[in-house]
Design an enzyme around this catalytic site. Structure first.
Site, mmCIF file in Angstrom:
data_model
loop_
_atom_site.group_PDB
_atom_site.id
_atom_site.type_symbol
_atom_site.label_atom_id
_atom_site.label_comp_id
_atom_site.label_asym_id
_atom_site.label_seq_id
_atom_site.Cartn_x
_atom_site.Cartn_y
_atom_site.Cartn_z
ATOM 1 N N ARG A 28 158.295 62.503 -0.898
ATOM 2 C CA ARG A 28 158.571 62.706 -2.315
ATOM 3 C C ARG A 28 157.357 62.259 -3.126
ATOM 4 N NH1 ARG A 28 163.036 59.684 -6.184
ATOM 5 N NH2 ARG A 28 162.468 60.841 -8.076
ATOM 6 N N HIS A 29 157.121 62.883 -4.267
ATOM 7 C CA HIS A 29 156.009 62.475 -5.129
ATOM 8 C C HIS A 29 156.225 61.069 -5.660
ATOM 9 C CE1 HIS A 29 158.430 62.809 -8.800
ATOM 10 N NE2 HIS A 29 158.934 63.917 -8.283
ATOM 11 N N GLU A 102 161.106 71.366 -7.796
ATOM 12 C CA GLU A 102 162.325 70.680 -8.198
ATOM 13 C C GLU A 102 163.350 71.689 -8.709
ATOM 14 O OE1 GLU A 102 164.673 68.631 -7.943
ATOM 15 O OE2 GLU A 102 163.530 66.821 -8.470
ATOM 16 N N GLY A 172 162.633 64.871 -5.487
ATOM 17 C CA GLY A 172 163.885 64.231 -5.142
ATOM 18 C C GLY A 172 165.028 65.195 -4.916
#
Length: 239
Positions: A28-29, A102, A172
Site C-alpha cells: 500500500r502507498h 483506488e 487500501g
C-alpha cells in the site's frame, strides 16, 4: 509491519505450498496529505506526507533484497511515489496499471471524510458496505472494485512464470478487496480490523488460472490470521 516479515519471509514462502506459482508482493502507498487531513481521496491525487515518505523508505529497505522481475502500480501520484522509493533498489520493468487505482468515489472526492454529512449512500459506504449497491454519483461499488482488481492480478499472474516475484503497489481499498476474502472477512467487515496500514507489505502466492493463497497479511503470517465476525473489531475510518 512486524519484524517477522523479515525474519521468516523465505520460510513463510516455502511453507505456503509446494506448487510453483507467481509470488506477488502487495504494497500500500504511504500516508498522504489527504489521509492526514481526513479528505476523501478516491482517484484524485494527494502527495505523500513526510511520514508517508518515511513509511515508503522502511518498506523499501525491507524489500531491497527481493529479486523482483516486474513492478505494476496504480498510476496515481501517491502509488507512483511509493513505487519509486522502493524501486531505487531494483532495476526492473515498471508498468502503470489503471485497474489498480483506488475505488472511484465520484462527486465526494476531495470532500471531508465524514459519514454524517454526505447522506445515506456514503453512510452505507462507510458503515454498511454490503448495502452500498447504489453508489454516490459517478462512483463505483465494492463489487466493481473487487472485480477489476482481482481480474488485473489474475492477468498479471497468468503472464508471469512460476515463482517469479512481482511487486504491486496499490491502495487500501483495492488491497482490502483482494485480501479480506483470504481471511474470510465478509464485505460488511471491510472497514474493520485487521487493517492494511500505509506502506504495509502483504504477500500472496498466485497460480495461473487459479486462486491466490495468502502468505502474509500486512506483515502477519497467514497461519496467525483469524477473523471471527462474532468478536468485536475496531472500526477504521475509510482512508
Amino acid at each position: 509491519m512486524g519484524d517477522m516479515l523479515i525474519i521468516t519471509l523465505q520460510e513463510l514462502i516455502v511453507k505456503s505450498g509446494e506448487k510453483k506459482m507467481a509470488i506477488i508482493y502487495l504494497v500500500r502507498h504511504g500516508q498522504t496529505e489527504h489521509n492526514a487531513n481526513d479528505i476523501i481521496q478516491g482517484q484524485i491525487n494527494s502527495p505523500l506526507t513526510p511520514l508517508g515518505l518515511e513509511q515508503a523508505e522502511i518498506s523499501a529497505e525491507r524489500l531491497k533484497d527481493i529479486d523482483f522481475t516486474t513492478c505494476y502500480h496504480s498510476p496515481l501520484g501517491r502509488t507512483t511515489q511509493t513505487a519509486q522509493v522502493i524501486l531505487k533498489y531494483h532495476d526492473i520493468p515498471t508498468f502503470p496499471c489503471p485497474e489498480l487505482m483506488e475505488i472511484n468515489m465520484g462527486v465526494l472526492e476531495g470532500e471531508i471524510n465524514d459519514h454524517t454529512v454526505h447522506g445515506e449512500e456514503f453512510e452505507n459506504f462507510t458503515l454498511y458496505p454490503h448495502k452500498y449497491t447504489v453508489p454516490v454519483k459517478d462512483a463505483e461499488t465494492y463489487q466493481q472494485l473487487t472485480q477489476r482488481v482481482y481480474n488485473c492480478c489474475q492477468n498479471i499472474a497468468d503472464n508471469h512464470g512460476a515463482d517469479e516475484k512481482i511487486l504491486i503497489v496499490s491502495h487500501g481499498g483495492p488491497l482490502r478487496s483482494l485480501l479480506n476474502p483470504l481471511i474470510d472477512k465478509p464485505l460488511d467487515g471491510f472497514w474493520f480490523n485487521p487493517d492494511i496500514p500505509p506502506a504495509s507489505i502483504s504477500i500472496v502466492r498466485w497460480e495461473k488460472a487459479g486462486k491466490p493463497q495468502l502468505i502474509s497479511f500486512a506483515g502477519t503470517p497467514a497461519a496467525e490470521m483469524k477473523y471471527d465476525p462474532t468478536e468485536p473489531h475496531g472500526f477504521i475510518r475509510p482512508n
